[in-house]
Design a protein around this motif. Structure first.
Motif, short mmCIF file in Angstrom:
data_model
loop_
_atom_site.label_atom_id
_atom_site.label_comp_id
_atom_site.label_asym_id
_atom_site.label_seq_id
_atom_site.Cartn_x
_atom_site.Cartn_y
_atom_site.Cartn_z
N ALA A 254 0.83 -1.22 0.00
CA ALA A 254 0.00 0.00 0.00
C ALA A 254 0.87 1.26 0.00
O ALA A 254 0.57 2.23 -0.70
CB ALA A 254 -0.96 0.00 1.19
N GLY A 255 1.93 1.25 0.78
CA GLY A 255 2.82 2.41 0.83
C GLY A 255 3.57 2.62 -0.48
O GLY A 255 3.70 3.75 -0.96
N VAL A 256 4.04 1.54 -1.06
CA VAL A 256 4.77 1.64 -2.33
C VAL A 256 3.84 2.17 -3.43
O VAL A 256 4.20 3.05 -4.20
CB VAL A 256 5.39 0.28 -2.72
CG1 VAL A 256 5.96 0.31 -4.14
CG2 VAL A 256 6.49 -0.11 -1.72
N LYS A 257 2.62 1.63 -3.47
CA LYS A 257 1.63 2.09 -4.47
C LYS A 257 1.40 3.60 -4.35
O LYS A 257 1.41 4.33 -5.36
CB LYS A 257 0.32 1.33 -4.24
CG LYS A 257 -0.88 1.83 -5.05
CD LYS A 257 -0.80 1.33 -6.48
CE LYS A 257 -2.11 1.39 -7.23
NZ LYS A 257 -2.51 2.73 -7.59
N GLN A 258 1.19 4.05 -3.13
CA GLN A 258 0.93 5.47 -2.89
C GLN A 258 2.06 6.34 -3.45
O GLN A 258 1.82 7.34 -4.14
CB GLN A 258 0.81 5.69 -1.37
CG GLN A 258 0.61 7.12 -0.95
CD GLN A 258 -0.86 7.42 -0.74
OE1 GLN A 258 -1.73 6.80 -1.34
NE2 GLN A 258 -1.15 8.35 0.12
N VAL A 259 3.28 5.94 -3.18
CA VAL A 259 4.44 6.73 -3.63
C VAL A 259 4.60 6.64 -5.15
O VAL A 259 4.87 7.64 -5.82
CB VAL A 259 5.73 6.30 -2.89
CG1 VAL A 259 6.95 6.98 -3.48
CG2 VAL A 259 5.61 6.59 -1.39
N CYS A 260 4.42 5.45 -5.72
CA CYS A 260 4.52 5.32 -7.18
C CYS A 260 3.50 6.23 -7.86
O CYS A 260 3.77 6.80 -8.92
CB CYS A 260 4.29 3.87 -7.62
SG CYS A 260 5.64 2.75 -7.20
N ASP A 261 2.34 6.36 -7.25
CA ASP A 261 1.28 7.20 -7.84
C ASP A 261 1.64 8.68 -7.89
O ASP A 261 1.01 9.43 -8.65
CB ASP A 261 -0.04 7.01 -7.07
CG ASP A 261 -0.75 5.71 -7.45
OD1 ASP A 261 -0.32 5.07 -8.44
OD2 ASP A 261 -1.71 5.33 -6.76
N PHE A 262 2.62 9.11 -7.11
CA PHE A 262 3.05 10.52 -7.23
C PHE A 262 3.50 10.82 -8.66
O PHE A 262 3.33 11.92 -9.15
CB PHE A 262 4.18 10.85 -6.25
CG PHE A 262 3.82 10.72 -4.78
CD1 PHE A 262 2.51 10.81 -4.34
CD2 PHE A 262 4.82 10.53 -3.83
CE1 PHE A 262 2.19 10.70 -2.99
CE2 PHE A 262 4.52 10.42 -2.47
CZ PHE A 262 3.20 10.50 -2.06
N GLY A 263 4.14 9.85 -9.30
CA GLY A 263 4.33 9.87 -10.75
C GLY A 263 5.49 10.67 -11.31
O GLY A 263 5.68 10.71 -12.52
N GLU A 264 6.29 11.33 -10.46
CA GLU A 264 7.33 12.20 -11.02
C GLU A 264 8.72 11.56 -11.11
O GLU A 264 9.59 12.05 -11.82
CB GLU A 264 7.41 13.49 -10.18
CG GLU A 264 6.12 14.29 -10.26
CD GLU A 264 6.26 15.64 -9.58
OE1 GLU A 264 6.87 16.54 -10.17
OE2 GLU A 264 5.75 15.78 -8.44
N LEU A 265 8.95 10.51 -10.31
CA LEU A 265 10.28 9.88 -10.27
C LEU A 265 10.19 8.42 -10.70
O LEU A 265 9.18 7.75 -10.46
CB LEU A 265 10.84 9.95 -8.84
CG LEU A 265 10.98 11.33 -8.21
CD1 LEU A 265 11.39 11.20 -6.74
CD2 LEU A 265 12.00 12.18 -8.97
N SER A 266 11.26 7.93 -11.31
CA SER A 266 11.37 6.50 -11.57
C SER A 266 11.62 5.80 -10.24
O SER A 266 12.46 6.25 -9.44
CB SER A 266 12.52 6.24 -12.55
OG SER A 266 12.68 4.84 -12.74
N ILE A 267 10.88 4.73 -9.97
CA ILE A 267 10.97 4.07 -8.66
C ILE A 267 11.84 2.82 -8.73
O ILE A 267 11.54 1.87 -9.46
CB ILE A 267 9.56 3.71 -8.12
CG1 ILE A 267 8.72 4.98 -7.93
CG2 ILE A 267 9.67 2.92 -6.82
CD1 ILE A 267 9.23 5.94 -6.88
#
Lengths: 413, 413
Positions: A254-267
């Motif tokens: 859930a935490g990783v999804k939330q951060v990936c959704d910010f969308g500005e950086l390659s994760i």
């Protein structure tokens, strides 16, 4: 109604059909006796279904503690089970609980490993996949498709100051590095606070980009609770960074999804703890299933270990993982496999031979930092190794032709 | 500087001292060769330290694939390692990556399990612990300290309509149940959308509370991505609910922490997937360490399996888990252990004998729902079992004295 399908490797002292039925029952009805309210119509609509069974062999001793039955052999098999999408919709944590929840606890199994799963078409409408993926990540780092991204990990993992680290990044940039990352053990330490590290390193990277047009990708380890990750993420974006690293198992889906959704950086998805989930041959999860779970969250870069790594994972498993990253999934063509662990360039030849791809992030930590000609020599040696491997040259030919790679062979070979 | 200490159970073909040094090295320096910049001062400040080694025995075959050395025996040992708080501060996901990250991948070990860890005093300033814990959760459910909370799980796991479920809750409430929960496989399904289920069930619970003053605790499974969990959480709060359930392994630490911080509901921590993390005797994590990680997130209720459960876990492990939940940790006296899996009341006697506590949430699924006199009979049987166990009566005496418990013994015993 669409169905989700999962394949397991199992071992059981019972008839395989019987054990598979227990698995399907536990993961849809979920109790040890029949209960009122469980009508035939409900069963048809919501029960998990055993779709296929392939017996692989028999063993005389159980792979793990479980039901021990005297004078029995244990059957190993591949079992495919399916569930209706109706059971959980597009709720991935609940999908995870269904695919890999209480079933590991069943006594009826002396081995159980989730190998892979397939999602139906409608998932494409709910998950866009990684924001950058393999291609977008390479573009951010100004690396074409003809060669791998060459990267390194700052070592020692914890203890260096931001100044020291930034100077190292400068040396590495000048030597032709594409990618540098924090170690997973370093987030914000006593002598390297996160914001200070970002400031110092991004100054070097931005200066170098201004001069050369090439922006080195640095994976800052933003791992933490959600507030910390949001703050750290914004710090990286504001400083002009292109990548954030997350310890995906420690943070959770859930935490990783939330951060990936910010969308500005390659994760950059760091899978530390992977050994715990995968090391036993008949417990846990295999990479194809694991990789899909994290692609649903939106991870762009995924660790896969490397050929002849310093860890326990076999070359065959590493090759399977690389191929899994390059297999299209939902809306996404490919995530970039992060090859690392005990790499120094010598493994480039076997890696290319077995995967025939340069769409990798190929990382060496000690293999670059401890190179006899210093980190710059280490970076050059890696480029030499990959250029030669792609041209079809052997390790020996490359060692003769190139000074720095030759030095690597003497030191690490 | 304060230090964090962790204890591991290990197995290795090498000298234990040598293997322990590799573990400490990987989890602080983290490379396979010495690198420039790693000064003695840095090492002293940031290196992990092996604090103690206790050899437990020798075995002739490795517990897991790893380094195989001919004619070797494998030593099993308990090893204690420590890190300075400076390495990661109060960043729990990074602490997790340190305590249980790449070390599972080391070839030098043919077994490695994190058993427990200790945090220094200063953590009390950063983590308040569960909002309700054992006492607060019992208070919310109007249950005193003299008896366990009696609970059940709605079964079949997936498929029942909100209406059917709400009617069942009514029956259970009238029979004296304290707690009811969704199954972990059910979040929002085709015929039981989350919001509708909450509405129908809370209507029953609120009506019953208006009449009797007792509010049944219902653990609604809010598991999902963060947006879904926030919406579901608010739905429960608005409807007057007192509890939310989370599949903690599937959601992950950062997501669970975020939801616990909302602070209005008691959080039911469902550990489905536990078998994957714990089932092998020498791989993964033991409950004392696992429990602390989730208490840091703020979970109030923690699953522990039960005596003579339907799963593989031993009674000794269950008893250790219950004690671990009742051991004070940081600012928190106790989380409430959730006893379940194949329970029907018969195990109350052994459970009380071995733990001498009533501060439990004692759950039966099939044991209540499939009772010969219906769910109401099942609830009464559980109360009879616990009252008698606390009084020192035996199972046989209780079966003779009470009709419903007697029926349980005939059906499930």
């Amino acid at each position: 109604m669409e169905r989700i399908q999962a394949t397991y490797l199992i071992e059981t002292p019972y008839k395989v059909e019987q054990a598979a039925a227990v698995l399907a029952g536990e993961q849809s009805s979920g109790t040890f006796v029949s209960v009122p309210g469980e009508t035939d119509e409900l069963k048809t609509r919501f029960a998990a279904r055993v779709e296929a069974i392939e017996v692989l062999g028999e063993v005389s001793a159980p792979s793990m503690p479980g039901e021990i039955i005297d004078n029995k052999t244990y059957t190993q098999a591949k079992v495919t089970v399916s569930w209706s999408v109706e059971n959980f919709g597009y709720n991935i944590p609940t999908l995870i609980s269904t695919l890999q929840g209480n079933l590991y606890e069943l006594r009826q199994f002396t081995g159980l490993k989730l190998d892979d799963f397939e999602l139906p078409e409608s998932y494409k409408n709910h998950f866009k996949g990684p924001n950058f993926g393999m291609k977008g990540t390479k573009e951010l780092a100004s690396v074409g498709l003809e060669r791998p991204m060459i990267g390194t990990i700052i070592k020692p993992s914890v203890g260096l100051t931001p100044e020291y680290t930034a100077n190292l990044v400068k040396t590495l940039a000048e030597a032709g590095i594409d990618f540098v990352k924090d170690d997973e053990l370093l987030a914000s330490s006593g002598n390297s606070p996160f914001a200070v590290r970002v400031e110092q390193i991004m100054k070097v990277i931005n200066d170098f980009a201004d001069k050369t047009g090439k922006k080195i990708m640095y994976a800052f380890n933003i791992t933490g609770d959600l507030d910390t990750m949001k703050t750290n993420y914004d710090t990286v974006v504001k400083a002009g960074g292109t990548c954030a690293m997350m310890s995906i198992n420690s943070i959770g889906w859930a935490g990783v999804k939330q951060v990936c959704d910010f969308g500005e950086l390659s994760i950059h998805g760091h899978r530390n703890g992977w050994g715990m989930l995968n090391r036993h041959p008949l417990l846990g999860i295999n990479f194809p299933a694991y990789n899909k779970i994290w692609r649903l969250a939106g991870v762009d870069q995924m660790h896969v270990n490397g050929i002849k790594n310093k860890f326990w994972e076999s070359d065959d498993a590493v090759v399977r993982s690389i191929k899994s990253c390059h297999t299209p999934f939902l809306n996404n063509e490919s995530v970039i496999p992060v090859v690392s662990s005990g790499q120094w360039g010598g493994q480039a030849f076997e890696t290319y031979k077995r995967t025939q791809t340069t769409n990798l992030l190929y990382m060496a930590g000690g293999g670059i930092m401890a190179h006899p000609s210093g980190p710059a020599g280490g970076v050059r040696a890696l480029h030499q190794a990959w250029d030669s491997a792609v041209k079809g040259m052997t390790l020996e030919e490359t060692a003769k032709q190139y000074k720095e790679f030759g030095e690597s062979v003497v030191k690490f070979g």
